[in-house]
Structure formats: C-alpha cells, structure tokens
Design an enzyme around this catalytic site. Structure first.
Site, PDB file in Angstrom:
ATOM      1  N   HIS A 143      34.149 -12.783  24.447  1.00  0.00           N
ATOM      2  CA  HIS A 143      32.819 -12.913  25.027  1.00  0.00           C
ATOM      3  C   HIS A 143      32.926 -13.376  26.465  1.00  0.00           C
ATOM      4  O   HIS A 143      33.635 -14.335  26.770  1.00  0.00           O
ATOM      5  CB  HIS A 143      31.990 -13.930  24.223  1.00  0.00           C
ATOM      6  CG  HIS A 143      30.628 -14.165  24.806  1.00  0.00           C
ATOM      7  ND1 HIS A 143      29.590 -13.274  24.640  1.00  0.00           N
ATOM      8  CD2 HIS A 143      30.139 -15.168  25.576  1.00  0.00           C
ATOM      9  CE1 HIS A 143      28.526 -13.726  25.273  1.00  0.00           C
ATOM     10  NE2 HIS A 143      28.830 -14.874  25.855  1.00  0.00           N
TER      11      HIS A 143
ATOM     12  N   ASP B 110      17.832 -19.364  18.089  1.00  0.00           N
ATOM     13  CA  ASP B 110      18.293 -19.496  19.473  1.00  0.00           C
ATOM     14  C   ASP B 110      17.358 -18.740  20.412  1.00  0.00           C
ATOM     15  O   ASP B 110      17.038 -19.213  21.494  1.00  0.00           O
ATOM     16  CB  ASP B 110      19.723 -18.963  19.623  1.00  0.00           C
ATOM     17  CG  ASP B 110      20.101 -18.845  21.092  1.00  0.00           C
ATOM     18  OD1 ASP B 110      20.165 -19.898  21.750  1.00  0.00           O
ATOM     19  OD2 ASP B 110      20.276 -17.725  21.587  1.00  0.00           O
TER      20      ASP B 110
ATOM     21  N   ARG C 117      13.343 -23.310  26.342  1.00  0.00           N
ATOM     22  CA  ARG C 117      14.152 -24.009  27.359  1.00  0.00           C
ATOM     23  C   ARG C 117      13.891 -23.421  28.744  1.00  0.00           C
ATOM     24  O   ARG C 117      13.842 -24.137  29.743  1.00  0.00           O
ATOM     25  CB  ARG C 117      15.651 -23.880  27.026  1.00  0.00           C
ATOM     26  CG  ARG C 117      16.072 -24.779  25.862  1.00  0.00           C
ATOM     27  CD  ARG C 117      17.439 -24.353  25.335  1.00  0.00           C
ATOM     28  NE  ARG C 117      18.469 -24.362  26.347  1.00  0.00           N
ATOM     29  CZ  ARG C 117      19.519 -23.528  26.363  1.00  0.00           C
ATOM     30  NH1 ARG C 117      19.697 -22.627  25.397  1.00  0.00           N
ATOM     31  NH2 ARG C 117      20.415 -23.598  27.318  1.00  0.00           N
TER      32      ARG C 117
ATOM     33  N   SER D 289      24.024 -22.352  22.150  1.00  0.00           N
ATOM     34  CA  SER D 289      23.277 -21.095  22.202  1.00  0.00           C
ATOM     35  C   SER D 289      24.248 -19.896  22.170  1.00  0.00           C
ATOM     36  O   SER D 289      24.114 -18.975  21.350  1.00  0.00           O
ATOM     37  CB  SER D 289      22.433 -21.084  23.488  1.00  0.00           C
ATOM     38  OG  SER D 289      21.966 -19.810  23.783  1.00  0.00           O
TER      39      SER D 289
ATOM     40  N   LYS E 127      25.428 -17.210  18.535  1.00  0.00           N
ATOM     41  CA  LYS E 127      25.410 -15.741  18.447  1.00  0.00           C
ATOM     42  C   LYS E 127      26.798 -15.182  18.133  1.00  0.00           C
ATOM     43  O   LYS E 127      26.937 -14.214  17.391  1.00  0.00           O
ATOM     44  CB  LYS E 127      24.857 -15.159  19.758  1.00  0.00           C
ATOM     45  CG  LYS E 127      23.358 -15.421  19.899  1.00  0.00           C
ATOM     46  CD  LYS E 127      22.809 -15.093  21.269  1.00  0.00           C
ATOM     47  CE  LYS E 127      23.114 -16.151  22.270  1.00  0.00           C
ATOM     48  NZ  LYS E 127      22.225 -16.325  23.387  1.00  0.00           N
TER      49      LYS E 127
HETATM   50  N1  URA Z   1      23.340 -17.612  27.738  1.00  0.00           N
HETATM   51  C1  URA Z   1      22.942 -17.897  26.479  1.00  0.00           C
HETATM   52  O1  URA Z   1      23.083 -17.070  25.586  1.00  0.00           O
HETATM   53  N2  URA Z   1      22.412 -19.107  26.249  1.00  0.00           N
HETATM   54  C2  URA Z   1      22.242 -20.050  27.184  1.00  0.00           C
HETATM   55  O2  URA Z   1      21.759 -21.123  26.897  1.00  0.00           O
HETATM   56  C3  URA Z   1      22.649 -19.732  28.485  1.00  0.00           C
HETATM   57  C4  URA Z   1      23.206 -18.500  28.743  1.00  0.00           C
END
Ligand code: URA
Length: 435
Positions: free
Chosen positions: A82, A161, A168, A183, A187
């Site tokens: 990632h 999320d 946020r 976050s 994923k």
């Molecule tokens: N990318 C994400 O997936 N989450 C975040 O909080 C910041 C960047």
C-alpha cells in the site's frame, strides 16, 4: 454505556476500553450516535492521543464494520502493498509482475485516483479492454494459477472508517497519527492480506510533508499491523518530486513497461526493486533480501517480468500488444514543450503542483464523478540536481484542450525552482521500518 461518559474519559486523558471503542464504532456506523458527540470525541482524541492498544482496537472495529475479504482460497502467504499516495506513483504496475514472475502471489485491490494523486485502477484502464471488476472465484483462480490479479475495490470495506473520515474532514481532526494510521490499516486488514508492505510517502507531493511525520505514521501503522497479527513493514520514500518522469495514466503505464524492460528511471527502478524484494521475503518466497533482489533483477534481465505483465493484461481482458506497441495506448492529440526563462540547477520541483498540473489537463479527478482523460499528462525531463540551459525543455505536456494546456503550463513553471548553486539529487529511501 453512555457516549457522554466516553467523551469525558478521553477528555481526561484516560485510555478507552475495547468495549467503549466498540460502542462508539458500532453506534456511529448504525447512525445511533450523533455527529456532534463523535466530533467531540475525535477532538478529545486529537489532543489526548491513543495508546497502541486503543489504536489497534479502533482499527479492528473499523475493519470489521463491513466486509472482511477472505483470501484463504488462495494458497500461501498473501502480501499486500500500500502506498500512502504520491505523484507519478506507478509502483504497483511494476512490482506486481516482478513479484509474480519470481513466484510470489499478488492478489491486490486498488483504488481510483482523487485530487492530485493518481489511482492504479485508472492507469490500468489505459490498456484497451482491461477489466477491473472480475468475479471473486475468477480472481482466486487467476492468482492461484498465474500469481497475479489487480482489481478495483468491491464490497463495502470499512464503512465505519468512511463515515468517520468524512466527519474528521470537517472537524479539523484528520491530522492525528493514530486516526490516520487506524484509518489506512482498517482498509488494508479488511482486504484480507496476511502480510503488508507499506510505502509511506514523504514530501511536498505527499500527505506527510515532513520526515518526522512520515516516520511516525509508518511506525504507527507497522505497530498496528503487527499487533493484530499481520506481519507489516514500511518503507519511507521521497515525494519531494514526482516518482519517475511520467505523470498521467497512459504515460505512466508506458514508463512502468519500460521499467519492466530494464530501461526505467533510476528512482522508480530502485523503489520497485526494493518493495518487490521485501514482498518476496514477507511472502516467504525468498529467504533473504539479497536473494530476492537477485531474482528480481534476473526476471527483468531475462524478459520474464515483461512476459508476466503481458500475461496479466491478457487475463484481465486488455490488449497485451500495447506492451510492445505504444501507439495502441490512448494518445493525446497535441504536445507542448515547457521552457523556463532561467538557467541553472533544479533545486526543487513541487510534486503537488505537478500533480495539480496533470489534474487540470484532465488526467485526474476533481470530484469522484469527474471523467478522466487517459491520454493526457506530463513527462518531466529535469529532476532535482539536473542542470538546465535557458532554452532546455523541462517537461512535455500532452494535451487535448489548449485552455487546459495553458493552465497546466502555468502551474508547472511555478513548480520548478532553479538555483545557480550546484544541488544534490534527492534521497529516495529515507527509512525502512519493521523489516
Ligand atoms: N488516508 C486514509 O485512508 N485515511 C486517513 O485518515 C488519511 C489518509
């Protein structure tokens, strides 16, 4: 349990219990807890922080709020990679065939681009006919038999999320390490990999602008992954200028192909070889990084990497002939050279501006609904440390619309800083954490 008490606990700097975190994530995802209470909690977390246990619990709660992909029909260790997102970042397209050609298994879900950073799935669609959605059974079969498949995200990954990130975004609580790390990792964990190789970008074109922040984020994500039983490591790499030279979908694909043929830019080649080597070790395909690197070099030299790319493109319905004949890629109608008035050494290239320049040309999405033009983009010719004469072209803009080209050129010219003093080229890999 009452949301009021949970906010009060965090306000006083106490660690939240797993039950409290579960209550918040479940209640908020179901719409039972209002935005204003979760906003207050997020701000308390922002100021008081979270322990590793709390962050890991939050990550798993968010991961489990939606589909958890089960990759067990694929034999062996599944290693995911990632990137936190950068400009000209086409690493997946290079390293997936490299890892597969050496014997690793790449079962990857990738995203589309938004804003100044591009997405792997958009880039792959530059191969005519390439299918980014394939039935789950075919996906497993393809990885088991051919070791490689890259598809768009399907199902509902970490909906908690998604909702928390949107909140946020409007409550000035995005830039907290624990919240960002949980976050991203929620994923990744929901995507089902056994091991995770992270490329945390650092610099003007990245989410993390300073090395200290990038290292802190990398460390937080590595800790979370390992804490929840997914072997995780991170590379902290430079994004103070685009990676490679090409920015824009079809142009980046051509650069990725050249890299697999052994003719790629030095930075892209080095980064993909390093990431691929770590993935092969994490996946237990190779015992040491040295052996892995040797094998990666071997598949570039003997043509197995490029053959794997062709095999992969064909399997997903794309035209593999484009790997040898770039005229089969989407082509922009016009091109324009960008010339700066000043001679000297390139001292900085604002990567975010280069990304924005490609965005205004139509290579990226302003909003989720925007249509992208796969053919347009920029190929820069000069990078940090290079000398330019006053009439040298620093970049070529490939475009289909003159007004967009003019807007892109203005941004691009401002992105370059030139100095009379000799300038060192940039460090590419700043740190490796958790290897
Ligand atoms: N990318 C994400 O997936 N989450 C975040 O909080 C910041 C960047």
């Amino acid at each position: 349990m009452r949301m009021y008490d949970i906010i009060e606990h965090k306000k006083k700097g106490m660690a939240l219990s797993p039950e409290e975190i579960h209550f918040v994530v479940e209640g908020y995802t179901k719409g039972e807890i209002p935005d204003y209470q979760v906003s207050a909690l997020l701000m308390a977390i922002y100021f008081k922080g979270m322990t590793l246990e709390e962050t890991a619990t939050l990550t798993m709660e968010m991961a489990q709020s939606g589909d958890m992909i089960d990759l067990s029909p694929i034999e062996g260790i599944k290693v995911d990679k990632h990137s936190t997102g950068g400009v000209g970042d086409k690493t997946t397209i290079v390293l997936a065939p490299l890892v597969a050609a050496v014997g690793g298994k790449v079962a990857k879900m990738s995203g589309r681009g938004l804003g100044h950073t591009g997405g792997t799935i958009d880039k792959l669609e530059a191969f005519e006919g390439f299918k980014v959605e394939i039935p789950e059974e075919d996906f497993f079969k393809q990885v088991n038999e051919h070791h490689i498949a890259v598809v768009g995200q399907s199902g509902e990954l970490a909906p908690a999320d998604k909702k928390l990130y949107a909140l946020r975004d409007v409550t000035a609580t995005v830039d907290n390490m624990s919240l960002i790390a949980s976050s991203i990792m929620s994923k990744k964990i929901a995507s089902g990999a056994d091991a995770i190789c992270l490329d945390v970008k650092c610099g003007t074109g990245a989410f993390m602008k300073t090395l200290a922040d990038a290292k802190a984020l990398a460390g937080a994500m590595v800790d979370i992954g390992n804490h929840v039983g997914r072997h995780t490591m991170a590379i902290v790499s430079d994004m103070n200028q685009p990676l490679g030279y090409a920015v824009g979908n079809a142009l980046e694909i051509i650069e990725a192909i050249e890299t697999l043929k052994g003719n790629g830019p030095a930075d892209l080649t080095e980064l993909t070889m390093t990431l691929a080597s770590h993935m092969l070790v994490l996946g237990k395909v190779c015992d040491t990084l040295e052996t892995a690197r040797q094998k990666v070099q071997e598949v570039i030299n003997n043509g197995k990497a490029i053959e794997k790319l062709q095999e992969w493109i064909k399997l997903q319905g794309g035209n593999p002939a484009a790997v040898l004949d770039y005229s089969l890629m989407p082509q922009a109608q016009y091109s324009k050279e960008v010339v700066l008035s000043q001679a000297g050494y390139v001292s900085a290239i604002d990567a975010e501006s280069v990304g924005k320049s490609a965005l205004v040309l139509g290579a990226g999405r302003e909003t989720k609904e925007s249509e992208i033009d796969l053919a347009v983009g920029i190929v820069i010719h000069k990078k940090i440390g290079d000398y330019i004469e006053s009439n040298d072209s620093v970049a070529t803009i490939y475009y289909n619309d003159l007004a967009k080209c003019e807007a892109a050129e203005k941004i691009l010219k401002e992105a370059y800083k030139v100095s009379d003093e000799k300038v060192q080229s940039n460090t590419l890999i700043y740190d490796i954490i958790g290897a």
